[in-house]
Design an enzyme around this catalytic site. Sequence first.
Site, mmCIF file in Angstrom:
data_model
loop_
_atom_site.group_PDB
_atom_site.id
_atom_site.type_symbol
_atom_site.label_atom_id
_atom_site.label_comp_id
_atom_site.label_asym_id
_atom_site.label_seq_id
_atom_site.Cartn_x
_atom_site.Cartn_y
_atom_site.Cartn_z
ATOM 1 N N HIS A 85 3.567 11.121 -4.359
ATOM 2 C CA HIS A 85 2.969 11.197 -3.032
ATOM 3 C C HIS A 85 3.843 12.029 -2.093
ATOM 4 O O HIS A 85 5.056 11.872 -2.052
ATOM 5 C CB HIS A 85 2.786 9.779 -2.480
ATOM 6 C CG HIS A 85 2.064 9.726 -1.175
ATOM 7 N ND1 HIS A 85 2.705 9.669 0.037
ATOM 8 C CD2 HIS A 85 0.741 9.705 -0.888
ATOM 9 C CE1 HIS A 85 1.821 9.611 1.011
ATOM 10 N NE2 HIS A 85 0.619 9.635 0.473
ATOM 11 N N PRO A 108 0.823 -1.214 0.000
ATOM 12 C CA PRO A 108 0.000 0.000 0.000
ATOM 13 C C PRO A 108 0.856 1.262 0.000
ATOM 14 O O PRO A 108 1.986 1.266 0.471
ATOM 15 C CB PRO A 108 -0.792 -0.117 1.319
ATOM 16 C CG PRO A 108 -0.682 -1.553 1.711
ATOM 17 C CD PRO A 108 0.652 -2.011 1.212
ATOM 18 N N CYS A 109 0.302 2.334 -0.525
ATOM 19 C CA CYS A 109 0.984 3.632 -0.532
ATOM 20 C C CYS A 109 0.633 4.359 0.764
ATOM 21 O O CYS A 109 -0.529 4.676 1.006
ATOM 22 C CB CYS A 109 0.548 4.453 -1.739
ATOM 23 S SG CYS A 109 1.292 6.094 -1.854
ATOM 24 N N GLN A 110 1.632 4.607 1.611
ATOM 25 C CA GLN A 110 1.408 5.268 2.893
ATOM 26 C C GLN A 110 2.433 6.381 3.105
ATOM 27 O O GLN A 110 3.574 6.269 2.661
ATOM 28 C CB GLN A 110 1.543 4.264 4.047
ATOM 29 C CG GLN A 110 0.514 3.154 4.054
ATOM 30 C CD GLN A 110 0.809 2.151 5.165
ATOM 31 O OE1 GLN A 110 1.787 1.427 5.104
ATOM 32 N NE2 GLN A 110 -0.026 2.139 6.182
ATOM 33 N N ASN A 135 3.104 -0.782 -7.090
ATOM 34 C CA ASN A 135 2.329 0.208 -6.362
ATOM 35 C C ASN A 135 1.605 1.105 -7.362
ATOM 36 O O ASN A 135 1.870 1.051 -8.562
ATOM 37 C CB ASN A 135 3.243 1.048 -5.455
ATOM 38 C CG ASN A 135 2.517 1.569 -4.220
ATOM 39 O OD1 ASN A 135 1.484 2.207 -4.340
ATOM 40 N ND2 ASN A 135 3.061 1.290 -3.034
#
EC number: 2.1.1.37
Length: 317
Positions: free
Chosen positions: A117, A70-72, A110
């Site tokens: 981001h 996941p992109c965090q 991703n």
Amino acid sequence: MYKTIDLFSGIGGIRLGFEKYGCTNVFSSEWDKYARQVYEANFGEKPFGDINGIDPSDIPDHDILLAGFPCQPFSIAGKGLGFEDTRGTLFFNIAEILKTKQPKAFLLENVKRLTTHDSGRTFRIVLETLKQLGYTVYFKVLNTLDFGLPQKRERIYIVGFSDNIPFYFPEPINQYRPLGELLENDRDVEPSYFLSDTLKQKRLAALKKAPPTPSIWHENIGGNVSALPYSCALRAGGSYNYLVVNGVRRLTGREMLRLQGFPDDFEINIPYSQVRKVAGNSVSVPVIEATRKICSLLFPARSNKKGNWIYWRQDDA
């Protein structure tokens, strides 16, 4: 025989792509219960649950780490753009496993947004962390539409090797299967998938030009409708409801998996609402298959007369 582990596995799209070329998976992890249910039905094993619940040293030895993480955001307190900045995120679990098990290679997938981001800071930390762990790192955005499937889906792929091995991402084949080859015949689709006449007329009126046939209609948040000879990116969220086949019905579960490159013998054993979610969260199998050269690069293929190892290169494809 190369051994892989499959982290944040979803329904196993990355694993499926690598198994086609002789890899054996020795560990998998996925927290979503419906994705785990599909994974078990198709691979004969239930993935370990939350990756936070396992010690990296307990994971089996492997050659290639596979993960669609996941992109965090990372902690704003971090100053070094590296390993320590990733604590508290799921990427940290990947970094910990790489640090502990030291596989020869990895493939990470991703969303394209990872590259921008937090003004690009997140991606810089990811790359710097991987380099600090001793890996030579390569990355590129690849589009499913360029690898044989009628779905516009851009994702970032990150490849790394523990040795300084040259790597070239696959070149686009610049063609995709006609949408009609993946769609089911309307006569074979259950009535519950079809829209009401009111919705059909509303979307038809919103079109700015005559739609191609077949097509998938996409309605954005602003109410604009476009009809394309391919699908927009499948999504796990509510926006998925805006994709409509020829303006008359929703995609079936089988059609969704076909748009991700899964074979028709891939079992679906969960409710439709959950199929939409796991399909939208999955990877496009043909794109994964196109990265198979990772396996060829891991070990020397042959030596030349001087005894120097010759590795697989892009022009050997």
